[in-house]
Scaffold this motif. Structure first.
Motif, PDB file in Angstrom:
ATOM      1  N   GLY A  25      -2.504   3.663 -12.129  1.00 21.74           N
ATOM      2  CA  GLY A  25      -3.839   4.196 -12.050  1.00 21.74           C
ATOM      3  C   GLY A  25      -4.242   4.820 -10.703  1.00 21.74           C
ATOM      4  O   GLY A  25      -3.880   4.177  -9.668  1.00 21.74           O
ATOM      5  N   LEU A  26      -5.002   5.698 -10.750  1.00 25.06           N
ATOM      6  CA  LEU A  26      -5.731   6.289  -9.444  1.00 25.06           C
ATOM      7  C   LEU A  26      -7.096   6.450  -9.529  1.00 25.06           C
ATOM      8  O   LEU A  26      -7.555   6.698 -10.727  1.00 25.06           O
ATOM      9  N   ASN A  27      -7.936   6.687  -8.484  1.00 22.91           N
ATOM     10  CA  ASN A  27      -9.191   7.149  -8.397  1.00 22.91           C
ATOM     11  C   ASN A  27      -9.237   8.532  -7.424  1.00 22.91           C
ATOM     12  O   ASN A  27      -8.982   8.349  -6.164  1.00 22.91           O
ATOM     13  N   VAL A  28      -9.834   9.365  -8.106  1.00 24.21           N
ATOM     14  CA  VAL A  28     -10.115  10.898  -7.487  1.00 24.21           C
ATOM     15  C   VAL A  28     -11.313  10.592  -6.700  1.00 24.21           C
ATOM     16  O   VAL A  28     -12.423  10.128  -7.352  1.00 24.21           O
ATOM     17  N   THR A  29     -11.297  10.572  -5.494  1.00 22.11           N
ATOM     18  CA  THR A  29     -12.694  10.546  -4.589  1.00 22.11           C
ATOM     19  C   THR A  29     -13.187  11.823  -3.930  1.00 22.11           C
ATOM     20  O   THR A  29     -14.322  11.805  -3.685  1.00 22.11           O
ATOM     21  N   THR A  63       0.648  -1.153  -0.183  1.00 16.53           N
ATOM     22  CA  THR A  63      -0.034  -0.088   0.048  1.00 16.53           C
ATOM     23  C   THR A  63       0.950   1.380   0.109  1.00 16.53           C
ATOM     24  O   THR A  63       0.599   2.380  -0.791  1.00 16.53           O
ATOM     25  N   GLN A  64       1.955   1.103   0.826  1.00 19.32           N
ATOM     26  CA  GLN A  64       2.826   2.288   1.051  1.00 19.32           C
ATOM     27  C   GLN A  64       3.571   2.540  -0.289  1.00 19.32           C
ATOM     28  O   GLN A  64       3.495   3.771  -0.869  1.00 19.32           O
ATOM     29  N   ILE A  65       4.127   1.580  -0.883  1.00 21.71           N
ATOM     30  CA  ILE A  65       4.723   1.713  -2.436  1.00 21.71           C
ATOM     31  C   ILE A  65       3.693   2.324  -3.203  1.00 21.71           C
ATOM     32  O   ILE A  65       4.125   3.146  -4.240  1.00 21.71           O
ATOM     33  N   ASN A  66       2.536   1.798  -3.224  1.00 16.17           N
ATOM     34  CA  ASN A  66       1.505   2.181  -4.377  1.00 16.17           C
ATOM     35  C   ASN A  66       1.325   3.749  -4.056  1.00 16.17           C
ATOM     36  O   ASN A  66       0.981   4.285  -5.146  1.00 16.17           O
ATOM     37  N   LYS A  67       1.076   4.387  -2.771  1.00 14.10           N
ATOM     38  CA  LYS A  67       0.892   5.629  -2.794  1.00 14.10           C
ATOM     39  C   LYS A  67       2.162   6.283  -3.116  1.00 14.10           C
ATOM     40  O   LYS A  67       1.857   7.436  -3.579  1.00 14.10           O
ATOM     41  N   ILE A  68       3.347   6.095  -3.016  1.00  8.44           N
ATOM     42  CA  ILE A  68       4.418   6.556  -3.577  1.00  8.44           C
ATOM     43  C   ILE A  68       4.374   6.745  -5.053  1.00  8.44           C
ATOM     44  O   ILE A  68       4.789   7.668  -5.605  1.00  8.44           O
ATOM     45  N   ARG A 120      -6.329   5.995  -2.286  1.00  8.39           N
ATOM     46  CA  ARG A 120      -5.052   5.404  -1.506  1.00  8.39           C
ATOM     47  C   ARG A 120      -4.900   6.314  -0.402  1.00  8.39           C
ATOM     48  O   ARG A 120      -3.786   6.089   0.561  1.00  8.39           O
ATOM     49  N   GLY A 121      -5.526   7.413  -0.412  1.00  6.84           N
ATOM     50  CA  GLY A 121      -5.186   8.366   0.587  1.00  6.84           C
ATOM     51  C   GLY A 121      -4.368   9.519   0.301  1.00  6.84           C
ATOM     52  O   GLY A 121      -3.915  10.324   1.430  1.00  6.84           O
ATOM     53  N   ASN A 122      -3.881   9.643  -0.721  1.00 16.06           N
ATOM     54  CA  ASN A 122      -2.860  10.818  -1.226  1.00 16.06           C
ATOM     55  C   ASN A 122      -3.559  12.013  -1.266  1.00 16.06           C
ATOM     56  O   ASN A 122      -4.895  12.117  -1.641  1.00 16.06           O
ATOM     57  N   GLN A 123      -3.052  13.156  -1.241  1.00 11.93           N
ATOM     58  CA  GLN A 123      -3.643  14.680  -1.122  1.00 11.93           C
ATOM     59  C   GLN A 123      -2.671  15.483  -2.007  1.00 11.93           C
ATOM     60  O   GLN A 123      -1.599  15.564  -1.923  1.00 11.93           O
ATOM     61  N   PHE A 124      -3.411  16.103  -3.060  1.00  6.73           N
ATOM     62  CA  PHE A 124      -2.471  16.878  -3.988  1.00  6.73           C
ATOM     63  C   PHE A 124      -3.410  18.378  -3.936  1.00  6.73           C
ATOM     64  O   PHE A 124      -4.414  18.188  -3.715  1.00  6.73           O
ATOM     65  N   THR A 125      -2.506  19.307  -3.907  1.00  6.60           N
ATOM     66  CA  THR A 125      -2.944  20.681  -3.777  1.00  6.60           C
ATOM     67  C   THR A 125      -2.626  21.639  -4.681  1.00  6.60           C
ATOM     68  O   THR A 125      -1.463  21.586  -5.189  1.00  6.60           O
ATOM     69  N   THR A 126      -3.387  22.542  -5.337  1.00 11.75           N
ATOM     70  CA  THR A 126      -3.034  23.731  -5.874  1.00 11.75           C
ATOM     71  C   THR A 126      -3.647  25.018  -5.518  1.00 11.75           C
ATOM     72  O   THR A 126      -4.711  24.776  -4.643  1.00 11.75           O
ATOM     73  N   GLN A 127      -3.125  26.081  -5.843  1.00 10.51           N
ATOM     74  CA  GLN A 127      -3.643  27.455  -5.284  1.00 10.51           C
ATOM     75  C   GLN A 127      -3.980  28.185  -6.652  1.00 10.51           C
ATOM     76  O   GLN A 127      -3.420  28.346  -7.171  1.00 10.51           O
ATOM     77  N   ASP A 183      -7.638  27.417  -2.314  1.00  5.93           N
ATOM     78  CA  ASP A 183      -6.995  26.124  -2.442  1.00  5.93           C
ATOM     79  C   ASP A 183      -7.593  24.990  -2.663  1.00  5.93           C
ATOM     80  O   ASP A 183      -8.758  24.904  -2.196  1.00  5.93           O
ATOM     81  N   ILE A 184      -7.455  24.400  -3.849  1.00  2.00           N
ATOM     82  CA  ILE A 184      -7.980  22.956  -4.098  1.00  2.00           C
ATOM     83  C   ILE A 184      -7.145  21.649  -3.705  1.00  2.00           C
ATOM     84  O   ILE A 184      -5.967  21.816  -3.883  1.00  2.00           O
ATOM     85  N   PHE A 185      -7.981  21.142  -2.760  1.00  2.00           N
ATOM     86  CA  PHE A 185      -7.181  19.747  -2.406  1.00  2.00           C
ATOM     87  C   PHE A 185      -8.063  18.686  -3.193  1.00  2.00           C
ATOM     88  O   PHE A 185      -9.319  18.494  -3.153  1.00  2.00           O
TER      89      PHE A 185
END
Length: 165
Positions: free
Chosen positions: A99-103, A63-68, A154-161, A147-149
């Motif tokens: 691949g990822l899923n935006v939730t 799980t941690q490797i996939n998050k990375i 998988r629990g990752n967070q990406f941000t832009t302003q 700010d857009i989060f």
């Protein structure tokens, strides 16, 4: 001449004496059997416990490797007043190796850090090299600092302003 009482006494004494020797052997055999059974049971339990812990460690590592390996960039954020009401279009690209899923996508006030609006997605899957674009209905004001989060499954967070025009 021995009397019958003396004969019974000697016979009982001899019988009990022999019986005690047999009792020691039987007791020792029972104790050894019990210790063996408990030893085998403990060995089986410890092996199964170690196997379960090994599986949990492997899953956590995976799980941690996939998050990375997840990586998301914001291609474009534009504000529109031609939607039914005002809206913000957010376009993201998956530049990671998985691949990822935006939730979830959250708009936060950039100065007070209060949540402005939260959007949830069930169809936010992005393949590697793919994009995801969504119109988020939000009544923005000119000059708003937002700010857009974006959160992934998988629990990752990406941000832009961004600042509204």
């Amino acid at each position: 001449m021995t009397t019958y009482k003396t004969y019974l006494k000697n016979k009982t004494h001899t019988y009990c004496k022999n019986r005690r020797a047999i009792a020691n052997v039987v007791t020792s055999a029972i104790v050894i059997s019990a210790v063996s059974i408990l030893g085998v049971a403990m060995l089986g339990w410890s092996n199964s416990n170690l196997a379960i812990q090994k599986q949990e460690i492997e899953e956590a590592f995976s799980t941690q490797i996939n998050k990375i390996n997840e990586d998301l960039i914001f291609d474009n954020v534009w504000f529109s007043s031609t939607c039914p009401g005002k809206c913000v279009n957010v376009t993201m690209s998956n530049v990671g190796t998985l691949g990822l899923n935006v939730t979830e996508m959250k708009f936060v006030d950039g100065t007070s850090l209060t949540d402005l609006q939260i959007f949830y997605f069930t169809d936010g899957g992005i393949v590697t090299g793919g994009t995801f674009s969504t119109n988020a209905t939000y009544t923005w004001m000119s000059g708003d600092d937002i700010d857009i989060f974006v959160f992934t499954e998988r629990g990752n967070q990406f941000t832009t302003q961004v600042i509204a025009p």
